[in-house]
Enzyme design. Structure first.
Site, PDB file in Angstrom:
ATOM      1  CD  GLU A 190      38.412  43.172  42.020  1.00 57.76           C
ATOM      2  OE1 GLU A 190      39.175  43.893  42.977  1.00 57.76           O
ATOM      3  OE2 GLU A 190      38.127  43.566  40.797  1.00 57.76           O
ATOM      4  CB  CYS A 214      40.414  47.654  42.640  1.00 53.22           C
ATOM      5  SG  CYS A 214      40.452  46.454  41.519  1.00 53.22           S
TER       6      CYS A 214
END
Length: 493
Positions: A263, A297
């Site tokens: 990720e 993020c």
């Protein structure tokens, strides 16, 4: 206008002592090691504690422990595994104030945001544990005297690498999925936020998790990653962090023929379409952008706005951002904390300088606040050229880059122009545009008319350079399991 820093007005009732940081290997805490780094409070720059550096012998012991722990945990009935996970989750819920306080000390984010992160992270343990009881195999109809079984089995010991920006959330995703699937784990948490990981591990020790099933190491990141990934003990590598580091770890894993769950970073576009209330979206964007100081993020970063609503959007956005009160995360009235480090502070200054040089307008913010603590004004950059650094490099901080476009086709072209595709956002009143955006925008997660992100019950992950695989949702355990086909003849031989 300069944004004030609130350095007083502290909420002392929730501020706890900083926990001791140690390695945790084979059920034992280890403290007497050379210091890898010092942990600093981003709001004050004071040293909170020291992080012990794992030796090569420590890493070898952790690998041996994970191998033994896997055999024990794999053979523990799923119902019993779930009871241990549930007990640890209950203990963490009882300790949420301590966990949140520790996150704020280490990371700098608002205590309320840290508490929300810790509380939400418990959902990952609960969801993944419950999902493990529904992860069935199959029996395939076959010809006479042949039975065909498809079994789901834990993949083996997992090397999990987690970041500093969401120190409990990311660790919870990986540890919960691994343990629920029946895997053992070596957790390499961020040296910037080590005590949060220690509190997670402590809860599992207190819940009775067998030794070796969950191990925690810190130290030299390159040494740890190369040692763990190369070892035949490790069967899966999972990482949350930057694209560059993720690619490096993936290369190491590929050399050892090991699967990865990655990720990685993004640079989330926000499409603001024709016909919306630009001022209302601008006010919403202020909270979305300043959440966790923009250091997540999925933070909205590139605001790609139709020219018909651009001016009102930027004006409202800049006005709302300019009113955000910046201060210590424990302040009762602060609305945004500091960035996490001097390095992040320098990155913000560099992005603003580049934007100014290229002709962008600083609608609000743009400067460091004070000379102690890593405080930076939440910043709106208007009229950005598409090749400016803030449009092409993930800022990972409280900087928003705004660009006007003529139509949805141009907006999609700009949004899809980068090699990353994690989160994205869109604001529209047109069902037709919403359908087109959902189909054409290259991202792993799309939120329409809000700045929300997935919870434990829905998948999270990216496309292109933003990663491999998904965490959460019905298939959350897939990366941690292997499928075995058994073909059994029912004849005597």
């Amino acid at each position: 206008m300069s944004t004030p820093v609130l350095q007083s007005d502290m909420t002392s009732s929730v501020r706890a002592e900083y926990p001791r940081v140690g390695l945790y290997i084979d059920g034992t805490w280890i403290y007497d090691r050379e210091t890898a780094v010092e942990v600093r409070n981003p709001a004050t720059e004071e040293v909170l504690g020291k992080v012990p550096k794992a030796t090569s012998d420590d890493l070898a012991q952790a690998l041996g422990a994970a191998a033994r722990g896997f055999v024990v945990w794999r053979d523990t009935p799923p119902q019993q595994r779930v009871k241990v996970i549930q007990k640890a989750t209950t203990l963490m819920r009882e300790r949420l104030e301590l966990i949140a306080s520790t996150i704020t000390l280490e990371n700098g984010k608002l205590y309320s945001d840290a508490y929300a992160e810790a509380d939400r992270s418990m959902n990952f343990f609960e969801w993944n544990a419950a999902q493990s009881l529904r992860d069935y195999g199959l029996i395939v109809p076959g010809e006479a005297q042949m039975q065909k079984f498809i079994l789901r089995q834990p993949i083996g010991p997992v090397a999990a690498f987690t970041p500093w920006n969401v120190p409990i959330s990311s660790a919870a995703r990986k540890v919960s999925a691994a343990l629920s699937a029946g895997c053992s784990v070596i957790l390499k948490a961020a040296e910037e936020t080590p005590a949060t990981a220690c509190l997670l591990v402590q809860a599992f020790e207190d819940a009775g998790l067998p030794p070796g099933v969950l191990n925690l190491v810190f130290g030299n990141p390159a040494e740890i990653s190369s040692t763990l990934i190369a070892s035949p003990v490790i069967r899966l590598v999972t990482f949350t962090g930057s694209v560059g580091v993720g690619k490096h770890l993936t290369q190491l894993a590929a050399a050892a023929m090991k699967p990865v769950l990655m990720e990685l970073g993004g640079h989330a576009p926000v499409l603001v379409c024709e016909g919306v209330d630009g001022a209302a979206v601008g006010r919403l964007a202020a909270r979305g952008k300043t959440n966790a100081s923009g250091q997540i993020c999925a933070s909205p970063s590139r605001f790609i706005v139709h020219r018909s609503v651009y001016d009102e959007f930027v004006a409202a956005f800049a006005s709302a951002v300019g009113e955000v009160r910046v201060g210590d995360g424990f302040s009762k009235t602060a609305q945004m904390g500091p960035v996490a480090s001097a390095r992040r502070l320098s990155a913000m200054q560099s992005l603003v300088a580049d934007a100014r040089q290229r002709g962008a307008r600083v609608a609000t913010g743009g400067s460091r606040i004070g000379d102690r603590g890593y405080f930076f004004e939440p910043t709106v950059l208007a009229d950005m050229p598409v090749d400016a650094d803030a449009m092409t490099v993930e800022p990972f901080g409280p900087i928003a880059a705004c660009l006007r476009v003529d139509d949805l086709s141009e907006a999609l072209k700009v949004a899809n122009s980068l090699s990353v595709g994690l989160a994205a956002y869109a604001f529209t009143n047109s069902l037709q545009d919403a359908e087109r955006i959902s189909r054409e925008l290259e991202c792993g997660v799309l939120s329409i008319n809000h700045f929300g992100t997935p919870d434990a019950d829905t998948p999270f992950g990216g496309v292109k350079d933003s990663g491999i695989g998904r965490e959460g949702g019905p298939s959350t355990l897939d990366a941690y399991m292997v499928t075995k086909t058994v073909l059994q003849k029912t004849v005597r031989i």
